[in-house]
Design a protein around this motif. Structure first.
Motif, mmCIF file in Angstrom:
data_model
loop_
_atom_site.group_PDB
_atom_site.id
_atom_site.type_symbol
_atom_site.label_atom_id
_atom_site.label_comp_id
_atom_site.label_asym_id
_atom_site.label_seq_id
_atom_site.Cartn_x
_atom_site.Cartn_y
_atom_site.Cartn_z
ATOM 1 N N ARG A 135 0.827 -1.219 0.000
ATOM 2 C CA ARG A 135 0.000 0.000 0.000
ATOM 3 C C ARG A 135 0.860 1.268 0.000
ATOM 4 N N GLU A 136 1.988 1.226 0.683
ATOM 5 C CA GLU A 136 2.887 2.372 0.665
ATOM 6 C C GLU A 136 3.445 2.622 -0.744
ATOM 7 N N LEU A 137 3.834 1.540 -1.418
ATOM 8 C CA LEU A 137 4.344 1.680 -2.783
ATOM 9 C C LEU A 137 3.258 2.165 -3.743
ATOM 10 N N VAL A 138 2.063 1.649 -3.569
ATOM 11 C CA VAL A 138 0.951 2.066 -4.420
ATOM 12 C C VAL A 138 0.671 3.550 -4.228
ATOM 13 N N GLU A 139 0.698 4.003 -2.984
ATOM 14 C CA GLU A 139 0.431 5.416 -2.705
ATOM 15 C C GLU A 139 1.453 6.314 -3.394
ATOM 16 N N ARG A 140 2.675 5.875 -3.477
ATOM 17 C CA ARG A 140 3.710 6.693 -4.101
ATOM 18 C C ARG A 140 3.666 6.650 -5.626
ATOM 19 N N ARG A 141 3.199 5.527 -6.197
ATOM 20 C CA ARG A 141 3.391 5.335 -7.634
ATOM 21 C C ARG A 141 2.117 5.080 -8.429
ATOM 22 N N PHE A 142 0.944 5.177 -7.819
ATOM 23 C CA PHE A 142 -0.271 4.816 -8.548
ATOM 24 C C PHE A 142 -0.546 5.736 -9.733
#
Length: 372
Positions: A258-265
């Protein structure tokens, strides 16, 4: 048919069946009824010299199949050719059974389970691989020689596809401490392949195949019982730690996703394989951490993009649909429209056309849900 086996000192008692959890199981078709004489002779040779405290039972044919495990449901594809020989003894509170049987299937239903306070831990080491089925859990397979740990307080069905020699030990769960029953319910009954489990399996197999004449004195009996209980307790503790570690790892993987998604979505090329690579996991390992969650890594990315579309549609009425799609990370307006409708029940245009304050304002719908 049942019969006395092993001489006049060993009396068969029909009501004293084997403790209920040996299963050797359905699937094979025998070329001739019963067990091969050569295999029986090799199996019986281990018990030459066993004393009168040992019991040897033989169960043959349809009647033997019905008597084999008392109230448990036993079936076979060749009931007339069914044949099982069972050697059993006790060492303190531990019951030890060494059995060879033709293929059959054994079911402990909910009607045959016992109260947790009276339950026994059942440790099985079969000579053939097979399958285990338990309510509420996926079917599991086990290998020949693998340690299987069950409880008489839980229903289960166990089967193998060949003539099977099984060493079984039953230990009162109360003798293992208060926490053992709860731990067992959380663990997979098929033990993980660790050095401790392998050593314990070897010890239990040899212990189970040792005639009682070699375990006679009270001191020896107490020492043997303590050794079995100590090893089993250690295995349960290790399996519990492994299960706990897996849960913690899964929680961490989901949070990092979820942290990665928040940064790169917002990057339209960003997808689940990119997350797996950044977390140094294979695709299979990565998706395994989302099993049973009701969502997938791809869903996490799509849901975040849909949430961004809703925010932009509400806060930026000046933006065109194509601009909204690009800003939210969708590769096209059609993809945005389909994903948005799947999760909210309306298209982006329908959502934007609603008067302020009347726009649907709850969380996006999950897969299969419908906006009413």
């Amino acid at each position: 048919m049942t019969e006395v086996y092993g001489g006049p000192r060993r009396q068969f008692v029909a009501s004293h069946a084997v403790p209920p959890y040996f299963a050797s199981a359905a699937g094979s078709t025998l070329t001739r009824p019963g067990l091969a004489r050569e295999r029986v002779d090799r199996w019986q040779a281990r018990f030459v010299g066993a004393d009168s405290g040992d019991e040897v039972h033989r169960f043959r044919g349809s009647r033997g199949l019905a008597d084999f495990l008392g109230t448990l449901h036993v079936t076979s594809t060749d009931s007339a050719g069914f044949d099982a020989i069972v050697h059993s003894r006790r060492v303190g509170a531990i019951t030890i059974v060494d059995c060879i049987a033709t293929p059959c299937s054994v079911l402990r239903s909910t009607n045959e389970v016992v109260e947790p306070a009276d339950a026994e831990l059942v440790l099985l080491i079969p000579s053939s691989g097979g399958r285990l089925t338990m309510p509420g859990r996926p079917d599991q397979t086990f290998r020949a020689g693998q340690l299987v740990i069950l409880s008489s307080a839980e229903p289960a069905e166990m089967s193998v596809t060949d003539v099977c020699e099984t060493v079984m030990l039953t230990v009162p769960i109360a003798a293992l401490g208060r926490e053992s029953a709860g731990v067992l319910r959380r663990l997979s009954p098929i033990s993980a392949d660790t050095a401790l489990v392998r050593a314990t399996t070897t010890f239990l197999r040899r212990f189970g195949q040792t005639p009682s004449t070699r375990v006679t004195s009270e001191r020896t009996t107490d020492a043997a019982q303590r050794a079995v209980i100590g090893l089993v307790t250690s295995v349960l503790a290790q399996q519990s730690y492994r299960a706990h570690s897996l849960v913690e790892t899964t929680r961490s993987i989901r949070e990092r996703t979820r942290e990665l998604v928040e940064r790169r979505f917002r990057d339209p090329d960003f997808a689940a394989p990119d997350v797996a690579r950044e977390l140094h996991l294979s695709r299979r390992q990565f998706y395994r951490h989302f099993a049973g969650s009701g969502t997938t890594p791809s869903d996490v990315i799509a849901d975040r993009r849909v949430a961004e579309v809703r925010a932009l549609l509400t806060d930026r009425p000046d933006m065109s649909m194509s601009e909204v799609a690009r800003a939210a990370g969708f590769s096209s307006t059609s993809t945005m429209r389909n994903r948005f409708r799947d999760r909210t029940g309306v298209t982006p245009a329908e959502f934007r056309s609603q008067p302020p304050g009347e726009q649907w304002d709850s969380e996006p719908l999950g897969p299969g849900e419908v906006c009413l």
